[in-house]
Design a protein around this motif. Structure first.
Motif, mmCIF file in Angstrom:
data_model
loop_
_atom_site.group_PDB
_atom_site.id
_atom_site.type_symbol
_atom_site.label_atom_id
_atom_site.label_comp_id
_atom_site.label_asym_id
_atom_site.label_seq_id
_atom_site.Cartn_x
_atom_site.Cartn_y
_atom_site.Cartn_z
ATOM 1 N N ALA A 1 -2.276 7.409 -9.857
ATOM 2 C CA ALA A 1 -3.516 6.647 -9.946
ATOM 3 C C ALA A 1 -3.809 6.182 -11.362
ATOM 4 C CB ALA A 1 -4.678 7.469 -9.408
ATOM 5 N N HIS A 2 -3.448 6.999 -12.335
ATOM 6 C CA HIS A 2 -3.745 6.675 -13.737
ATOM 7 C C HIS A 2 -3.156 5.327 -14.139
ATOM 8 C CE1 HIS A 2 -4.405 7.236 -18.027
ATOM 9 N NE2 HIS A 2 -3.143 6.932 -18.225
ATOM 10 N N SER B 1 0.828 -1.207 0.000
ATOM 11 C CA SER B 1 0.000 0.000 0.000
ATOM 12 C C SER B 1 0.861 1.255 0.000
ATOM 13 C CB SER B 1 -0.939 -0.007 1.215
ATOM 14 O OG SER B 1 -0.210 0.063 2.419
ATOM 15 N N LEU C 1 -9.802 1.755 -9.031
ATOM 16 C CA LEU C 1 -8.630 1.420 -8.215
ATOM 17 C C LEU C 1 -8.900 0.268 -7.241
ATOM 18 C CD1 LEU C 1 -7.252 4.981 -7.346
ATOM 19 C CD2 LEU C 1 -6.387 3.383 -9.054
ATOM 20 N N ASN C 2 -10.102 -0.289 -7.286
ATOM 21 C CA ASN C 2 -10.484 -1.393 -6.389
ATOM 22 C C ASN C 2 -10.321 -1.030 -4.912
ATOM 23 O OD1 ASN C 2 -11.134 -3.201 -8.502
ATOM 24 N ND2 ASN C 2 -8.994 -3.804 -8.706
ATOM 25 N N LYS C 3 -10.648 0.196 -4.563
ATOM 26 C CA LYS C 3 -10.564 0.600 -3.160
ATOM 27 C C LYS C 3 -11.662 -0.095 -2.371
ATOM 28 C CE LYS C 3 -8.528 5.196 -3.815
ATOM 29 N NZ LYS C 3 -8.681 6.655 -3.527
ATOM 30 N N LEU D 1 2.269 1.615 -3.609
ATOM 31 C CA LEU D 1 1.218 2.020 -4.537
ATOM 32 C C LEU D 1 0.785 3.473 -4.313
ATOM 33 C CD1 LEU D 1 -1.038 -1.172 -4.641
ATOM 34 C CD2 LEU D 1 0.549 -0.346 -6.386
ATOM 35 N N THR E 1 -13.412 6.662 -9.419
ATOM 36 C CA THR E 1 -12.003 6.397 -9.119
ATOM 37 C C THR E 1 -11.854 5.204 -8.178
ATOM 38 O OG1 THR E 1 -11.413 8.732 -9.410
ATOM 39 C CG2 THR E 1 -9.892 7.367 -8.135
ATOM 40 N N ARG F 1 -2.638 2.804 -12.168
ATOM 41 C CA ARG F 1 -3.157 1.712 -11.350
ATOM 42 C C ARG F 1 -4.613 1.377 -11.664
ATOM 43 N NH1 ARG F 1 -3.522 3.301 -6.119
ATOM 44 N NH2 ARG F 1 -2.903 5.471 -6.411
ATOM 45 N N MET F 2 -5.264 2.188 -12.498
ATOM 46 C CA MET F 2 -6.683 1.989 -12.782
ATOM 47 C C MET F 2 -6.909 0.803 -13.710
ATOM 48 S SD MET F 2 -8.135 5.865 -13.275
ATOM 49 C CE MET F 2 -8.271 6.999 -11.887
ATOM 50 N N LYS F 3 -7.916 0.018 -13.386
ATOM 51 C CA LYS F 3 -8.259 -1.128 -14.223
ATOM 52 C C LYS F 3 -9.163 -0.676 -15.371
ATOM 53 C CE LYS F 3 -12.342 -2.533 -11.550
ATOM 54 N NZ LYS F 3 -12.912 -3.561 -10.661
#
Length: 329
Positions: free
Chosen positions: A29-30, A21, A254-256, A24, A250, A32-34
């Protein structure tokens, strides 16, 4: 010996997760986005408000949108807007307070559109009265829409996510699901339950080895969508729908797992544990955060159910129960 070995493994795994974490956090963020392109994304309460805004955003990213709402006109408008922008969308009329209707509509979606890989439980309702003024039937309705519907939608779509080893369940809860407030006994209780549902489901999936099915719970402050018309906060401003929709988008990409909106309120829940309830209440009282709902009006309508506790009630909805107009967080 085995106990010490297992404890050591747990410590190492926990440390690895923490280091991951941290690393990361410094990655933009760009990167890491799926991608959600081609994913069948079902959004309950998608006929307006946050549901519509989120549908439009995910459609632009190539998701195939399915919107559920009892507001037929609003639902069709969402589809029209998405298709006008070149996206794919499908509207289904569904009363989320009715379990069998949820299951039947889910089967139609699977048959006509395909397996759902992203489920957004967004629809909700609020009464806004003190406990002794809320008709029993409306308390039940609040839980049917804000909590129980999550069970039915997940039971309908989770098996396919698990089988395909790909999925994401997003539950739109509320900060009222982490802190009780006056005139929101039923709403807070239902949202506390929604947060608990999310946490338990997350653990259940991880224990079952289904880490490829992600879960997210969103806990926003009050939003300027009309659902809480009349409520006022002089210290913490109400959130703009576009901002909240951006944050949810977002979080999904990002799977938050747990998102508080606005983020600067997150430390308050640490203070809740440290300071104790009475201290935190006095602070909230001084800042008039306990009076937020005193001017609440919401959407006025005549309840379609027999009232057991007296006269009618003011209430706001977001595409959840059939009689009133659709509203969203």
């Amino acid at each position: 010996m085995d106990t010490f070995l297992n404890a050591g493994v747990c410590v190492v795994r926990a440390l690895f997760c923490w280091l991951e974490s941290v690393v990361l956090f410094f990655v933009p963020a760009h990167y890491r986005m799926k991608s959600v392109a081609g994913d069948v994304t079902l959004i309950t309460g998608g006929g307006s408000g946050i549901g519509r805004l989120l549908a439009l955003r995910l459609a632009k990213r190539g998701a195939r949108i399915v919107t559920w709402d009892v507001n037929v006109e609003g639902n069709d408008e969402t589809v029209r807007l998405i298709r006008a922008a070149g996206g794919e969308a499908h509207a289904y009329t569904c009363d989320l307070s009715k379990r069998e209707e949820v299951y039947k509509t889910a089967e139609r979606v699977k048959r006509e559109v395909g397996k759902v890989s992203i489920l957004v439980n967004n629809a909700g309702m609020v009464i806004g009265n003190r406990l002794l003024e809320i008709p029993d039937k409306l308390i039940e309705k609040t839980f049917e829409v804000n909590t129980l519907a999550h069970f039915w939608t997940c039971k309908a779509f989770l098996p396919d996510m698990i089988a395909s080893k790909k999925g994401h369940v997003v539950n739109i809860a509320s900060l009222a699901g982490m802190q009780g407030m006056s005139r929101l006994t039923d709403y807070c209780a239902s949202k506390f339950a929604a947060v608990g549902f999310h946490e338990s489901l997350t653990v259940e999936l991880k224990v079952g080895g289904h880490d490829d099915v992600h879960t997210t719970v969103i806990c926003p402050f009050f939003i300027n969508t009309g659902m809480f018309d009349g409520a006022k906060s002089t210290v913490i401003p109400f959130l703009e729908p576009e901002y909240v929709a951006d944050q949810i988008e977002t979080a999904i990409l990002l799977n938050k797992e747990h998102v508080i909106i606005p983020g600067y309120l997150t430390p308050l829940f640490f203070f809740k544990l440290v300071l104790g309830y009475n201290t935190l209440f006095e602070i909230a009282y001084a800042l008039k955060l306990t009076d937020v709902m005193e001017g609440f009006q919401g959407r006025k309508w005549s309840p379609p159910v027999p009232l057991m506790n007296g006269a009618g009630s003011r209430t706001s909805h977001n595409g959840s129960a059939s009689p009133p107009p659709s509203e969203h967080k």
